[in-house]
Design a protein around this motif. Sequence first.
Motif, PDB file in Angstrom:
ATOM      1  N   ASN A  10      16.429  59.389  35.970  1.00  0.00           N
ATOM      2  CA  ASN A  10      15.676  60.494  35.390  1.00  0.00           C
ATOM      3  C   ASN A  10      16.622  61.474  34.708  1.00  0.00           C
ATOM      4  O   ASN A  10      17.636  61.860  35.288  1.00  0.00           O
ATOM      5  CB  ASN A  10      14.889  61.217  36.480  1.00  0.00           C
ATOM      6  N   ARG A  12      16.812  64.813  31.469  1.00  0.00           N
ATOM      7  CA  ARG A  12      16.083  65.870  30.763  1.00  0.00           C
ATOM      8  C   ARG A  12      16.613  65.869  29.333  1.00  0.00           C
ATOM      9  O   ARG A  12      17.503  66.635  28.988  1.00  0.00           O
ATOM     10  CB  ARG A  12      16.298  67.226  31.436  1.00  0.00           C
ATOM     11  N   GLY A  13      16.089  64.947  28.531  1.00  0.00           N
ATOM     12  CA  GLY A  13      16.458  64.877  27.124  1.00  0.00           C
ATOM     13  C   GLY A  13      17.628  63.965  26.801  1.00  0.00           C
ATOM     14  O   GLY A  13      18.012  63.857  25.638  1.00  0.00           O
ATOM     15  N   GLU A  46       9.797  67.882  22.587  1.00  0.00           N
ATOM     16  CA  GLU A  46      10.080  66.733  23.454  1.00  0.00           C
ATOM     17  C   GLU A  46       9.415  65.444  22.955  1.00  0.00           C
ATOM     18  O   GLU A  46       9.451  64.434  23.644  1.00  0.00           O
ATOM     19  CB  GLU A  46       9.593  67.050  24.876  1.00  0.00           C
ATOM     20  N   TRP A  49      11.537  62.372  23.069  1.00  0.00           N
ATOM     21  CA  TRP A  49      12.145  62.038  24.356  1.00  0.00           C
ATOM     22  C   TRP A  49      11.554  60.734  24.860  1.00  0.00           C
ATOM     23  O   TRP A  49      10.441  60.341  24.512  1.00  0.00           O
ATOM     24  CB  TRP A  49      11.877  63.131  25.372  1.00  0.00           C
ATOM     25  N   ASP A  67      12.858  60.672  30.333  1.00  0.00           N
ATOM     26  CA  ASP A  67      13.123  62.096  30.253  1.00  0.00           C
ATOM     27  C   ASP A  67      11.992  62.843  30.933  1.00  0.00           C
ATOM     28  O   ASP A  67      10.837  62.757  30.511  1.00  0.00           O
ATOM     29  CB  ASP A  67      13.222  62.545  28.791  1.00  0.00           C
ATOM     30  N   VAL A  68      12.330  63.578  31.978  1.00  0.00           N
ATOM     31  CA  VAL A  68      11.347  64.383  32.695  1.00  0.00           C
ATOM     32  C   VAL A  68      10.919  65.513  31.755  1.00  0.00           C
ATOM     33  O   VAL A  68      11.765  66.293  31.301  1.00  0.00           O
ATOM     34  CB  VAL A  68      11.949  64.966  33.989  1.00  0.00           C
ATOM     35  N   GLY A  70       9.518  69.036  30.238  1.00  0.00           N
ATOM     36  CA  GLY A  70       9.819  70.403  30.644  1.00  0.00           C
ATOM     37  C   GLY A  70       8.794  71.046  31.550  1.00  0.00           C
ATOM     38  O   GLY A  70       9.126  71.966  32.293  1.00  0.00           O
ATOM     39  N   TRP A  74      12.595  69.478  37.657  1.00  0.00           N
ATOM     40  CA  TRP A  74      13.630  68.454  37.659  1.00  0.00           C
ATOM     41  C   TRP A  74      14.961  69.097  37.952  1.00  0.00           C
ATOM     42  O   TRP A  74      15.326  70.118  37.371  1.00  0.00           O
ATOM     43  CB  TRP A  74      13.698  67.736  36.312  1.00  0.00           C
ATOM     44  N   ASN A  75      15.677  68.494  38.864  1.00  0.00           N
ATOM     45  CA  ASN A  75      17.019  68.906  39.207  1.00  0.00           C
ATOM     46  C   ASN A  75      17.810  67.632  39.404  1.00  0.00           C
ATOM     47  O   ASN A  75      17.516  66.852  40.299  1.00  0.00           O
ATOM     48  CB  ASN A  75      17.006  69.744  40.492  1.00  0.00           C
ATOM     49  N   GLN A  76      18.791  67.414  38.562  1.00  0.00           N
ATOM     50  CA  GLN A  76      19.537  66.167  38.601  1.00  0.00           C
ATOM     51  C   GLN A  76      20.088  65.857  39.985  1.00  0.00           C
ATOM     52  O   GLN A  76      20.171  64.705  40.380  1.00  0.00           O
ATOM     53  CB  GLN A  76      20.663  66.191  37.577  1.00  0.00           C
TER      54      GLN A  76
END
Length: 140
Positions: A10, A12-13, A46, A49, A67-68, A70, A74-76
């Motif tokens: 997962n 984010r972009g 997005e 994405w 891509d999760v 927005g 989400w926290n890597q």
Amino acid sequence: MSVTTTTHLNFRGAAREALDFYRSVFGGRTVAVTYKDAGAVRDESEADWVMWGEVTGDDGFHVMAYDVPGHLPWNQGENAFFVSVRGTDAEEISTLWGRLSVGSTVVRPLEPAPWAPLYGMLTDRFGVTWVLDVAAPYHA
């Protein structure tokens, strides 16, 4: 009937960049479906994405990524991957879902989705997020 598990990463972009990198390392083929391709754009920034992507190699290498968006948390460090269980038989996937869902938190119920005959997501009692689905061919 057969079932496989695949690491589902997962981002984010950065999913497309990651998939391209993994393909350059391991070889194989990349498939990437954007939110725009799927008609699921909630934020125009997005649209391109990756909503669903994978690299598969003839040698058995397989990794998935997305891509999760927005609007979702989400926290890597907390939600960097899913374990994807994909099968060809709806009954088999439903049985596995029933077993795996004991004590879990259902994120998305196992049900038909625009991209799969069955798709569902849950976080088990150990904090691992699983995606189960019935494979369907992708026709761009």
